[in-house]
Design a protein around this motif. Structure first.
Motif, PDB file in Angstrom:
ATOM      1  N   UNK A  67      46.265  54.154  25.597  1.00 49.67           N
ATOM      2  CA  UNK A  67      45.972  52.863  26.221  1.00 49.67           C
ATOM      3  C   UNK A  67      44.939  53.017  27.330  1.00 49.67           C
ATOM      4  N   UNK A  68      43.840  52.304  27.252  1.00 49.46           N
ATOM      5  CA  UNK A  68      42.820  52.375  28.309  1.00 49.46           C
ATOM      6  C   UNK A  68      43.371  51.849  29.632  1.00 49.46           C
ATOM      7  N   UNK A  69      44.249  50.857  29.558  1.00 51.44           N
ATOM      8  CA  UNK A  69      44.871  50.337  30.783  1.00 51.44           C
ATOM      9  C   UNK A  69      45.667  51.445  31.483  1.00 51.44           C
ATOM     10  N   UNK A  70      46.412  52.177  30.707  1.00 49.40           N
ATOM     11  CA  UNK A  70      47.203  53.276  31.258  1.00 49.40           C
ATOM     12  C   UNK A  70      46.301  54.338  31.874  1.00 49.40           C
ATOM     13  N   UNK A  71      45.263  54.736  31.155  1.00 43.49           N
ATOM     14  CA  UNK A  71      44.342  55.771  31.663  1.00 43.49           C
ATOM     15  C   UNK A  71      43.675  55.329  32.960  1.00 43.49           C
ATOM     16  N   UNK A  72      43.242  54.076  33.021  1.00 43.91           N
ATOM     17  CA  UNK A  72      42.550  53.566  34.210  1.00 43.91           C
ATOM     18  C   UNK A  72      43.481  53.414  35.402  1.00 43.91           C
ATOM     19  N   UNK A  73      44.756  53.270  35.164  1.00 45.84           N
ATOM     20  CA  UNK A  73      45.729  53.027  36.234  1.00 45.84           C
ATOM     21  C   UNK A  73      46.476  54.266  36.692  1.00 45.84           C
ATOM     22  N   UNK A  74      46.412  55.318  35.936  1.00 41.82           N
ATOM     23  CA  UNK A  74      47.271  56.481  36.154  1.00 41.82           C
ATOM     24  C   UNK A  74      47.197  57.047  37.571  1.00 41.82           C
ATOM     25  N   UNK A  75      46.021  57.104  38.135  1.00 44.02           N
ATOM     26  CA  UNK A  75      45.880  57.703  39.470  1.00 44.02           C
ATOM     27  C   UNK A  75      46.488  56.850  40.580  1.00 44.02           C
ATOM     28  N   UNK A  76      46.823  55.603  40.293  1.00 44.56           N
ATOM     29  CA  UNK A  76      47.426  54.728  41.307  1.00 44.56           C
ATOM     30  C   UNK A  76      48.899  55.040  41.537  1.00 44.56           C
TER      31      UNK A  76
END
Length: 100
Positions: A67-76
């Motif tokens: 999931x691109x959403x997951x990848x983009x959010x992971x560092x948060x």
């Protein structure tokens, strides 16, 4: 106080519920299960309402869901929890990439 947010194929529906229900509250902990439908904007919103944001999934997040959403959010997330030891290097790489 804490809140546990679980997401499935009705991601948009749950995202709306999240945004409507936590806008005025602060939580010690927010635990998010399988956040493959949460955008980075929504994840940052959650982060702003908690002292500790945790992501958990029992599924292979990198080899299956992708999931691109997951990848983009992971560092948060303050903590990311997985049961898949074969994905630990992928988690480390994605978190470090997002924090640069």
């Amino acid at each position: 106080r804490y809140i546990n947010l679980s997401f499935n194929y009705f991601g948009n529906f749950y995202r709306i519920i999240v945004l409507r229900n936590i806008q005025h509250d602060h939580y010690d902990l927010i635990w998010v299960d399988k956040a493959i439908y949460l955008s980075s904007k929504t994840t940052q919103f959650l982060k702003s309402h908690t002292d500790c944001l945790i992501h958990y999934t029992p599924d292979p997040a990198f080899t299956y869901h992708q999931s691109r959403h997951f990848y983009e959010s992971l560092s948060a997330y303050d903590f990311v929890v997985t049961t898949k030891s074969f994905e630990i290097d992928s988690y480390k790489e994605a978190v470090m990439k997002g924090r640069k």
